[in-house]
Scaffold this motif. Structure first.
Motif, mmCIF file in Angstrom:
data_model
loop_
_atom_site.group_PDB
_atom_site.id
_atom_site.type_symbol
_atom_site.label_atom_id
_atom_site.label_comp_id
_atom_site.label_asym_id
_atom_site.label_seq_id
_atom_site.Cartn_x
_atom_site.Cartn_y
_atom_site.Cartn_z
ATOM 1 N N SER A 68 45.816 49.048 34.473
ATOM 2 C CA SER A 68 46.353 48.942 33.117
ATOM 3 C C SER A 68 46.236 50.260 32.383
ATOM 4 O O SER A 68 47.125 50.648 31.612
ATOM 5 N N ILE A 69 45.117 50.934 32.614
ATOM 6 C CA ILE A 69 44.926 52.226 31.951
ATOM 7 C C ILE A 69 45.995 53.219 32.400
ATOM 8 O O ILE A 69 46.518 53.994 31.599
ATOM 9 N N LYS A 70 46.340 53.189 33.657
ATOM 10 C CA LYS A 70 47.362 54.126 34.146
ATOM 11 C C LYS A 70 48.700 53.904 33.472
ATOM 12 O O LYS A 70 49.526 54.808 33.376
ATOM 13 N N ALA A 71 48.936 52.699 33.010
ATOM 14 C CA ALA A 71 50.193 52.395 32.338
ATOM 15 C C ALA A 71 50.139 52.719 30.855
ATOM 16 O O ALA A 71 51.123 52.496 30.138
ATOM 17 N N CYS A 72 48.998 53.252 30.414
ATOM 18 C CA CYS A 72 48.831 53.562 29.003
ATOM 19 C C CYS A 72 49.253 55.000 28.738
ATOM 20 O O CYS A 72 49.172 55.860 29.607
ATOM 21 N N PHE A 80 38.464 62.054 35.161
ATOM 22 C CA PHE A 80 39.214 62.499 36.339
ATOM 23 C C PHE A 80 40.045 61.323 36.829
ATOM 24 O O PHE A 80 39.514 60.296 37.245
ATOM 25 N N PHE A 121 39.766 48.193 34.682
ATOM 26 C CA PHE A 121 41.127 48.086 34.136
ATOM 27 C C PHE A 121 41.964 49.309 34.520
ATOM 28 O O PHE A 121 42.862 49.718 33.791
ATOM 29 N N ASP A 147 32.606 59.415 35.273
ATOM 30 C CA ASP A 147 33.765 59.874 34.512
ATOM 31 C C ASP A 147 35.041 59.931 35.339
ATOM 32 O O ASP A 147 36.014 60.569 34.951
ATOM 33 N N HIS A 148 35.030 59.253 36.476
ATOM 34 C CA HIS A 148 36.250 59.122 37.262
ATOM 35 C C HIS A 148 36.847 57.756 36.997
ATOM 36 O O HIS A 148 36.133 56.755 36.863
ATOM 37 N N LEU A 149 38.152 57.711 36.967
ATOM 38 C CA LEU A 149 38.829 56.449 36.689
ATOM 39 C C LEU A 149 38.624 55.470 37.836
ATOM 40 O O LEU A 149 38.305 54.299 37.621
ATOM 41 N N ILE A 163 49.362 58.045 31.613
ATOM 42 C CA ILE A 163 48.193 58.507 32.359
ATOM 43 C C ILE A 163 48.502 58.581 33.844
ATOM 44 O O ILE A 163 47.980 59.433 34.563
ATOM 45 N N LYS A 195 25.907 46.862 34.218
ATOM 46 C CA LYS A 195 26.628 47.422 33.050
ATOM 47 C C LYS A 195 28.088 47.539 33.468
ATOM 48 O O LYS A 195 28.408 48.122 34.493
ATOM 49 N N SER A 196 29.000 46.986 32.679
ATOM 50 C CA SER A 196 30.412 46.983 33.080
ATOM 51 C C SER A 196 30.991 48.391 33.101
ATOM 52 O O SER A 196 30.611 49.256 32.306
ATOM 53 N N GLU A 207 29.459 41.964 29.525
ATOM 54 C CA GLU A 207 29.442 43.416 29.693
ATOM 55 C C GLU A 207 28.117 43.882 30.285
ATOM 56 O O GLU A 207 28.060 44.888 30.965
ATOM 57 N N PRO A 223 34.500 49.728 32.492
ATOM 58 C CA PRO A 223 35.870 49.367 32.096
ATOM 59 C C PRO A 223 36.917 50.286 32.726
ATOM 60 O O PRO A 223 38.075 49.896 32.876
ATOM 61 N N LEU A 224 36.540 51.519 33.092
ATOM 62 C CA LEU A 224 37.537 52.425 33.678
ATOM 63 C C LEU A 224 38.036 51.864 35.004
ATOM 64 O O LEU A 224 39.236 51.723 35.227
ATOM 65 N N ARG A 272 35.486 42.163 36.950
ATOM 66 C CA ARG A 272 35.046 43.482 36.519
ATOM 67 C C ARG A 272 34.181 44.157 37.583
ATOM 68 O O ARG A 272 33.559 43.484 38.423
#
Lengths: 167, 545
Positions: free
Chosen positions: A94-98, B544, A91, A13-15, B502, A84-85, A41, A87-88, A64
């Motif tokens: 890109s996620i940080k720019a969301c 996190f 990407f 659960d960490h980016l 984010i 197993k991919s 994937e 995605p955090l 990936r």
């Protein structure tokens, strides 16, 4: 294709994961191959190496990062990895720019625009207990807030009675 | 440098503090010449007028400067202040930080000399032209300052004689009403705080002095007359009064029976506070036209309404509070303990990160009291706003009795004895059972005993220490979850309710990402639908970053 295998202690659960512990040879990694059709994937890759450690990998050709969910040793220098991919991590930039509508945050916000939690919003997850406290009021020069007359260090009633008469 | 606090408004909620030099308290002066100083301040030199050496405008005050000598200059034409058209005196300049020493005189009778002597400045205290005086016993505070008016800056002495009144006596120039030849204190104007410039160097243009307070005060109109008198009895005086009311002297007993002194007693009660008072000049209590000597100097209450300071409690959020939602309703409830008025709820949302103020106004005559509760909102920290008023009564009534029988109880006993056939020589009242009805009235109080007061009291008078307190019932975080710094915040964050990139967040982040936003950010075709859904779902559960 090339595969880079790591041992990451970071939870899913960490980016961004910690990939400082590299298992595969650096910088070239290991050579891997696919047999038949694969899912991008959930690929299954045969790697020309005996891989017994490592839980994370990166395949540049797929762009990936993957969790290594299973390892099957086919023979001495051939290991089949089931992936197993992630995605955090894949990407992350890109996620940080969301944009996000944050409901909870571990970062404190402030008046200058830095987003974060607002301590003035009630939190049902906060366990609380009840306490009672008393506060004194003070007059000018710090005098105690009493209606009495200060006598001998204590506040008492004015000992002189008021008499109202006529005539 | 000391201060005197005055108020801009009759509600006494907007204080102004005047920086002046004062004597510490009434009684700190002694007979003879006393000295205090006024220190100049502000950007402008303070100009004032001296009376030194002028006939007709003598003054008990003299002034010297330190360290620089006085600079003398006569007022130019057109500069003569309108208040003193016969002005002949000199202009003296006091520069910033220059000290001005003011000498004033208190005579052997403890009278502060305040007024103008129609003699020369070499004051002759005790002459037939004795200056007007103020009994030092009546002075509650005394200070000196600089009064800045439109054309004249004056060094003034401020005398506070009551809780709500403050008289200004101009040392230089002395007040002149243009009609009398001798200045009298009664003609001294009461000056509003707005008229004061004090040592702050502010000018007030053309303001007319007005009475400083506006309140009910029938006592000041009744004092000295034949109507209502309100005394504050001093130690031993009540006992002296009782000895007179219950005297065994037959002539006094007869006088009591004829005059019925309790008819002249309207009320006797204790109050927690000590009211403003003035000396009667004699040792007596006036009752129904008769002066009863109580053995020592008596005092009349001269101000009907007594008001306390504004007692304040600041509640800065950063001091002792959590600075979170826990500091507000319903997580904190507040109650204010108001002596004689009860314990009242207070809306914590109004005072949190602001201030709470309480002022009492007490009617000396009846004991009725009103607690005015004020608050300062955190968004308007300079102004007190009225929250509410609460009423009560703080008088504890004293039953006072007097023997108004004229001695006829003895006659009653004898007649009772005769009824039961006993000899007149037997004087023991306990035996005169048949005469008991002539002694005791139906209420249990003897018929010929005058009485005022009641046995029914304000229960609130029984409450203990008379303090005003704010009680808060708070809900605090359980510290068990905080065994390491901000553990709860790290593990699962705190409520945010904000919108942003984010990249602007760190640590735990939980929230909603719109699909079109993540598609636009990642780029078309770069991530599968399943991967995009997984990203959205991950942030919904918390990531996190």
């Amino acid at each position: 294709m090339t595969i880079h295998v790591y041992n990451t202690p970071t939870a899913p659960d960490h980016l961004v994961k910690d990939i400082s512990t590299v298992i595969s040879p650096s910088p070239d990694g290991w050579s891997g191959a696919v047999r038949g059709e694969i899912s991008i994937e959930h690929p299954v890759i045969e790697v020309e190496a005996l891989i017994t450690v490592g839980n994370y990998c990166y395949i540049p050709d797929f762009g990936r990062y993957y969790w290594i969910v299973d390892k099957n040793v086919i023979r001495r220098e051939l290991t089949e990895l089931t992936l197993k991919s992630d995605p955090l991590m894949s990407f992350a930039d890109s996620i940080k720019a969301c944009k996000i509508i944050a409901s909870r945050s571990g970062q404190q916000g402030d008046l200058y625009g830095s987003p974060g939690f607002n301590s003035y919003l009630s939190d049902p997850m906060h366990p609380i207990v009840q306490t009672t406290t008393s506060m004194d009021l003070r007059g000018q020069n710090g005098a105690e807030a009493s209606l009495g007359v200060l006598s001998g260090g204590a506040y008492t009633w004015n000992q002189n009675p008021i008499l109202v008469t006529v005539g | 440098m000391d201060t005197i606090t005055l108020y801009e408004d009759a509600a006494f909620t907007r204080p102004i503090q005047i920086q002046v030099t004062t004597l510490a308290a009434v009684g700190d002066w002694s007979s003879g010449t006393n000295t205090t100083t006024v220190v100049g301040s502000g950007d402008d030199a303070i100009t004032f007028y001296s009376h030194g050496g002028t006939p007709n405008f003598g003054t008990p005050f003299s002034m010297v400067t330190d360290p620089e000598p006085l600079v003398e200059n006569r007022p130019a034409s057109g500069d003569t202040p309108a208040v003193t058209p016969d002005w002949r005196d000199k202009i003296l300049y006091i520069k910033p930080n220059m000290q001005l020493k003011i000498n004033f005189y208190v005579d052997s009778s403890n009278r502060l000399h305040t007024g103008v002597l129609p003699s020369c400045a070499g004051v002759s205290i005790g002459s037939t032209y004795l200056s007007q005086t103020e009994s030092a016993n009546n002075i509650r505070a005394l200070c000196f300052g600089v009064l800045k008016r439109k054309t004249v800056d004056s060094v003034c002495m401020y005398i506070r004689t009551g809780d709500r009144s403050c008289r200004c006596v101009w040392i230089s120039p002395n007040f002149w009403d243009g009609t009398a030849s001798v200045h009298t204190p009664s003609k001294t104007r009461n000056v509003t705080p707005n008229g004061y410039g004090g040592a702050r160097g502010q000018r007030n243009e053309g303001r007319t002095p007005q009475t400083m307070y506006s309140t009910i005060n029938v006592l000041s109109q009744a004092i000295g007359g034949r109507g209502v008198h309100v005394y504050e009895l001093q130690s031993g005086q009540l006992a002296e009064l009782y000895s007179r009311l219950w005297s065994i002297n037959p002539l006094i007993k007869l006088e009591n029976a004829l005059l019925k002194p309790t008819a002249g007693l309207l009320s006797a009660h204790m109050l927690p506070i000590s009211p403003s008072k003035i000396a009667t000049g004699h040792n007596g209590i006036n009752l129904c036209g008769v002066r009863y000597d109580v053995g020592s100097a008596t005092y009349l209450v001269d101000e009907q309404m007594y008001s306390t300071d504004l007692f304040v409690r600041d509640l800065p959020a950063a001091s002792g509070f959590t600075e979170s939602y826990l500091d507000y309703s319903p997580y904190i409830t507040a109650q204010l303990e108001l002596p004689f008025c009860g314990i009242v709820p207070i809306d914590i949302n109004k005072i949190m990160d602001g201030s709470l103020g309480v002022k009492y106004i007490i009617d000396i005559l009846t004991g009725n009291c009103m607690a005015e509760v004020y608050f300062k909102d955190r968004n308007d920290p300079d102004n007190w706003q009225l929250y509410s008023r609460y009423t009560g009564n703080c008088a504890y009534h004293l039953p006072i009795t007097a023997d108004e029988s004229g001695g006829k109880q003895m006659l009653g006993i004898f007649s009772g004895l005769a009824t039961v056939g006993m000899g007149a020589a037997v004087g023991n009242p306990a035996i005169a059972a048949g005469g008991a009805s002539k002694i005791m009235g139906a209420s249990g109080i003897p018929n010929d005993v005058g009485m005022i007061g009641t046995f029914s009291q304000n229960v609130s008078c029984l409450a203990g220490d008379l303090f005003i307190r704010l009680h808060l019932t708070c809900k605090d975080d359980l510290t068990i979850m905080h065994d390491t710094d901000d553990m709860l915040q790290q593990i699962c964050g705190l409520p945010a309710g904000v919108y942003g990139l984010i990249s602007e967040f760190t640590g735990y982040l939980q929230g909603v990402i719109h699909e079109e936003d993540i598609r636009a950010a990642v780029g078309t075709g770069k991530a599968t639908d399943e991967e995009l859904s997984e990203i959205i779902s991950a942030f919904g559960e918390g990531v996190f970053v």
